[in-house]
Write an enzyme that holds these catalytic residues in place. Structure first.
Site, PDB file in Angstrom:
ATOM      1  N   ASN A 151      -5.622  40.353  14.901  1.00 28.66           N
ATOM      2  CA  ASN A 151      -6.817  40.969  14.299  1.00 28.66           C
ATOM      3  C   ASN A 151      -7.100  40.486  12.876  1.00 28.66           C
ATOM      4  O   ASN A 151      -8.258  40.325  12.493  1.00 28.66           O
ATOM      5  CB  ASN A 151      -6.734  42.494  14.364  1.00 28.66           C
ATOM      6  N   GLY A 227       2.053  44.591  15.630  1.00 30.21           N
ATOM      7  CA  GLY A 227       1.356  44.458  16.907  1.00 30.21           C
ATOM      8  C   GLY A 227       1.271  45.801  17.603  1.00 30.21           C
ATOM      9  O   GLY A 227       1.319  46.847  16.951  1.00 30.21           O
ATOM     10  N   THR A 231       4.613  46.794  22.715  1.00 31.69           N
ATOM     11  CA  THR A 231       5.404  45.601  22.365  1.00 31.69           C
ATOM     12  C   THR A 231       6.510  45.981  21.383  1.00 31.69           C
ATOM     13  O   THR A 231       7.644  45.514  21.502  1.00 31.69           O
ATOM     14  CB  THR A 231       4.506  44.508  21.733  1.00 31.69           C
ATOM     15  N   GLU A 249       5.408  47.433  12.604  1.00 31.90           N
ATOM     16  CA  GLU A 249       4.097  47.974  12.192  1.00 31.90           C
ATOM     17  C   GLU A 249       3.234  47.994  13.445  1.00 31.90           C
ATOM     18  O   GLU A 249       2.831  46.933  13.939  1.00 31.90           O
ATOM     19  CB  GLU A 249       3.459  47.069  11.135  1.00 31.90           C
ATOM     20  N   CYS A 283      -6.036  47.979  12.443  1.00 33.43           N
ATOM     21  CA  CYS A 283      -5.138  49.085  12.801  1.00 33.43           C
ATOM     22  C   CYS A 283      -5.429  50.325  11.967  1.00 33.43           C
ATOM     23  O   CYS A 283      -5.040  51.425  12.330  1.00 33.43           O
ATOM     24  CB  CYS A 283      -3.693  48.652  12.641  1.00 33.43           C
ATOM     25  N   GLU A 461       6.510  48.093   4.698  1.00 29.21           N
ATOM     26  CA  GLU A 461       6.357  46.781   4.074  1.00 29.21           C
ATOM     27  C   GLU A 461       5.601  47.003   2.766  1.00 29.21           C
ATOM     28  O   GLU A 461       5.290  48.120   2.413  1.00 29.21           O
ATOM     29  CB  GLU A 461       5.623  45.836   5.040  1.00 29.21           C
TER      30      GLU A 461
HETATM   31  P1  NAD Z   1       0.594  42.550  20.737  1.00 30.64           P
HETATM   32  O1  NAD Z   1       1.688  43.555  20.607  1.00 30.64           O
HETATM   33  O2  NAD Z   1       0.086  42.233  22.079  1.00 30.64           O
HETATM   34  O3  NAD Z   1       1.034  41.148  20.114  1.00 30.64           O
HETATM   35  C1  NAD Z   1       1.472  41.031  18.768  1.00 30.64           C
HETATM   36  C2  NAD Z   1       2.367  39.808  18.667  1.00 30.64           C
HETATM   37  O4  NAD Z   1       3.544  40.044  19.424  1.00 30.64           O
HETATM   38  C3  NAD Z   1       1.750  38.526  19.230  1.00 30.64           C
HETATM   39  O5  NAD Z   1       2.135  37.438  18.424  1.00 30.64           O
HETATM   40  C4  NAD Z   1       2.392  38.430  20.603  1.00 30.64           C
HETATM   41  O6  NAD Z   1       2.467  37.119  21.113  1.00 30.64           O
HETATM   42  C5  NAD Z   1       3.778  38.975  20.297  1.00 30.64           C
HETATM   43  N1  NAD Z   1       4.520  39.463  21.467  1.00 30.64           N
HETATM   44  C6  NAD Z   1       4.035  40.006  22.607  1.00 30.64           C
HETATM   45  N2  NAD Z   1       5.057  40.280  23.463  1.00 30.64           N
HETATM   46  C7  NAD Z   1       6.199  39.911  22.826  1.00 30.64           C
HETATM   47  C8  NAD Z   1       7.576  39.942  23.182  1.00 30.64           C
HETATM   48  N3  NAD Z   1       8.015  40.359  24.371  1.00 30.64           N
HETATM   49  N4  NAD Z   1       8.478  39.503  22.288  1.00 30.64           N
HETATM   50  C9  NAD Z   1       8.092  39.056  21.080  1.00 30.64           C
HETATM   51  N5  NAD Z   1       6.793  38.976  20.697  1.00 30.64           N
HETATM   52  C10 NAD Z   1       5.867  39.422  21.554  1.00 30.64           C
HETATM   53  O7  NAD Z   1      -0.558  43.065  19.762  1.00 30.64           O
HETATM   54  P2  NAD Z   1      -2.009  42.415  19.555  1.00 30.64           P
HETATM   55  O8  NAD Z   1      -2.837  42.754  20.738  1.00 30.64           O
HETATM   56  O9  NAD Z   1      -1.861  41.011  19.118  1.00 30.64           O
HETATM   57  O10 NAD Z   1      -2.521  43.226  18.276  1.00 30.64           O
HETATM   58  C11 NAD Z   1      -3.152  44.449  18.334  1.00 30.64           C
HETATM   59  C12 NAD Z   1      -2.202  45.577  17.998  1.00 30.64           C
HETATM   60  O11 NAD Z   1      -1.618  45.366  16.718  1.00 30.64           O
HETATM   61  C13 NAD Z   1      -2.899  46.912  17.907  1.00 30.64           C
HETATM   62  O12 NAD Z   1      -2.121  47.886  18.571  1.00 30.64           O
HETATM   63  C14 NAD Z   1      -2.930  47.206  16.412  1.00 30.64           C
HETATM   64  O13 NAD Z   1      -2.988  48.553  16.061  1.00 30.64           O
HETATM   65  C15 NAD Z   1      -1.662  46.582  15.981  1.00 30.64           C
HETATM   66  N6  NAD Z   1      -1.690  46.313  14.537  1.00 30.64           N
HETATM   67  C16 NAD Z   1      -0.920  47.077  13.713  1.00 30.64           C
HETATM   68  C17 NAD Z   1      -0.952  46.861  12.342  1.00 30.64           C
HETATM   69  C18 NAD Z   1      -0.096  47.665  11.395  1.00 30.64           C
HETATM   70  O14 NAD Z   1       0.034  47.257  10.254  1.00 30.64           O
HETATM   71  N7  NAD Z   1       0.484  48.766  11.808  1.00 30.64           N
HETATM   72  C19 NAD Z   1      -1.776  45.866  11.825  1.00 30.64           C
HETATM   73  C20 NAD Z   1      -2.562  45.121  12.695  1.00 30.64           C
HETATM   74  C21 NAD Z   1      -2.504  45.345  14.061  1.00 30.64           C
END
Ligand code: NAD
Length: 481
Positions: A151, A227, A231, A249, A283, A461
């Site tokens: 994002n 993410g 995950t 996060e 997020c 963080e």
């Molecule tokens: P995602 O969890 O699908 O992916 C995030 C990252 O994790 C990607 O690089 C992905 O390739 C990797 N990943 C996926 N499966 C994995 C595994 N088994 N092992 C290791 N890495 C793995 O999330 P997304 O769809 O990319 O992002 C959206 C999400 O991120 C939303 O839920 C959002 O709220 C969250 N987010 C949180 C914050 C925060 O600071 N709390 C900030 C931005 C986004």
């Protein structure tokens, strides 16, 4: 077609298996580059490069580390237009937003931690009457893993890498496979800035393949992950038996509490932003809006009228408020949530439809959507949609507002609109969230702790919290005569 290759030991190289993924331009749905579909072999190569670089980097003076990081910050600034265009094309976000927020913040991340490391200190404890002196060494961990989402691609990628390398670690990093472009471009910038080879290794690929190989690697001792919550839970399960340090996060479903005594115009302008900035794909967006009952009808009418005026269009157009959603599967997910909400009995007050932008018919565009709900426990009010969709609902009093705000499994951020200082204090303390914004939204000071409670994550963080995460404290106790 452009190939997004891995950056390992300072060299760009194709994945060992020579497998590639398609990279889409969300503004038109076309494939415009190919991404390394890396696996465990590439992660092993990246790990070996990081391991070899560690002894020297961890002993590099703070002054030298700081200088290199400041050069990276400056080079990001100097390449603002190029990086912003790349980010906008890869992610679908408006170009003006990438120029104003994403890329400047990536530069600030390096600049901030380049300076923070020179101020980072540890403690000393004299054991009075026992003839002993304790001091705490803060040592880097070694090779660490950084995994980021799509994002805010370069913004969040650098938010992890900068404190990791400032603290003396070397890094294996994986950006999202949905938006790899600016992380790819960062490799050249690091080389130009003189970052020694192997300090930062950038590997591209999917979560289940490249990401999984990072979290399973027995010698990558800390993982900083941003993410989705599912995950994050998977990473925690995988990493726990190996006793890795984890910073997670995760997702959010943030409340926006609007009391009748607020500064109405400021609240309205900011609420439009906190609802739909970056197509609602932040997020921290306030996706659940709760309004004091006496203000509710006026708010509903004005808010819907203002949302109707928001412009959806091609990300390169300076006049658009919203660009494209990041991917076709994500667009489909968001649309399915809007349909589900209606099946649950909620009312779509405005939006809900896909938008066709002339000349870019294959793009992933969606109207900003406002949904009125009558039950705060319904799924559209409980689950993270992560798109341009907000719900609205009235509340009766402070107790009711807090029950609704806290009535989800997430706890990332919350926004509060009121001019009553006593209420500000009471409600801020009672909100179950890692971050509370009062009469503002997304105002960030990089020194502050950042993170969530409940299912929004573990750890903090930002500022010295990030430097604490990326170091191991060691107590040294010296007995003296
Ligand atoms: P995602 O969890 O699908 O992916 C995030 C990252 O994790 C990607 O690089 C992905 O390739 C990797 N990943 C996926 N499966 C994995 C595994 N088994 N092992 C290791 N890495 C793995 O999330 P997304 O769809 O990319 O992002 C959206 C999400 O991120 C939303 O839920 C959002 O709220 C969250 N987010 C949180 C914050 C925060 O600071 N709390 C900030 C931005 C986004």
């Amino acid at each position: 077609m452009l190939q997004i290759t891995n950056y390992i030991n300072g060299i760009f190289e194709a994945p060992v298996n020579d497998q590639w993924l398609d990279n889409y331009d969300p503004s038109n749905g076309n494939v415009y580059s190919h991404i390394s579909n890396s696996d465990a072999k590439d992660i092993e190569n990246a790990y070996n490069a990081a391991k070899a670089a560690y002894p020297s980097w961890s002993q590099t003076t703070l002054d030298e580390r700081s200088k290199i990081m400041l050069r990276i910050a400056t080079l990001i600034e100097e390449n603002l237009d190029m990086l912003a265009e790349a980010e906008s094309k890869d992610n679908g976000k408006p170009l003006w937003l990438a120029k104003a927020v994403d890329i400047p913040r990536a530069s600030s991340n390096f600049r901030f931690f380049a300076n923070a490391i020179t101020q980072f200190a540890s403690e000393a404890h004299e054991s009075v009457g026992m003839g002993a002196m304790n001091f705490t060494l803060r040592q880097p961990i070694g090779v660490v893993g950084c995994i980021s989402p799509w994002n805010l691609p370069l913004y969040l990628f650098t938010w992890k890498i900068a404190p990791a390398i400032a603290a003396g670690n070397t890094v294996v990093a994986k950006p999202s496979e949905v938006t790899p472009m600016t992380a790819f471009l960062l490799g050249n910038i690091c080389t130009e800035a003189g970052l020694p080879k192997g300090v930062l290794n950038i590997v591209h690929g999917t979560g289940p393949s490249a990401g999984q190989a990072i979290i399973e690697h027995p010698d990558i001792k800390a993982i900083s992950f941003t993410g989705g919550t599912a995950t994050g839970a998977h990473i925690a399960r995988t990493a726990a038996p190996m006793f890795k340090k984890l910073s997670l996060e995760l997702g959010g479903k943030n409340p926006n509490l609007i009391f009748a005594d607020c500064d109405y115009e400021n609240m309205m302008t900011t609420t439009l932003r906190s609802s739909f900035a970056n197509q609602g794909q932040i997020c921290l967006c306030g996706s659940r809006i709760f309004v004091e009952r006496s203000l509710y009808d006026k708010f509903k009418e004005d808010f819907v009228a203002r949302v109707k005026k928001l412009v959806v269009g091609h990300p390169s157009d300076n006049n658009v408020n919203l660009g494209a959603l990041v991917s076709k599967p994500h667009l489909e997910k968001v649309v399915s949530y809007i349909e589900m909400a209606q099946e649950e009995g909620a009312t779509v007050l405005t939006g809900g439809n896909q938008v066709t932008v002339g000349g870019y018919e294959g793009g992933y565009y969606l109207e900003p959507t406002v949904i009125e709900v009558t039950d705060d426990k319904c799924r559209i009010n409980q689950e993270e949609v992560f798109g341009p969709v907000v719900t609205i609902m009235p509340f009766d009093d402070e107790v009711d507002a807090l029950a609704k705000a806290n009535g989800v499994r997430y706890g990332l951020s919350a926004t509060l609109w009121t001019s009553d200082l006593n209420r500000t204090m009471r409600v801020s303390k009672a909100l179950e969230a890692g971050i509370v914004w009062v009469n503002t939204w997304l105002m960030r000071d990089l020194r502050t702790p950042f993170g969530g409670v409940k299912n929004s994550g573990v750890g903090r963080e930002g500022g010295f919290e990030a430097l604490r995460f990326f170091t191991e404290p060691k107590n040294v106790c010296i007995k003296y005569e």
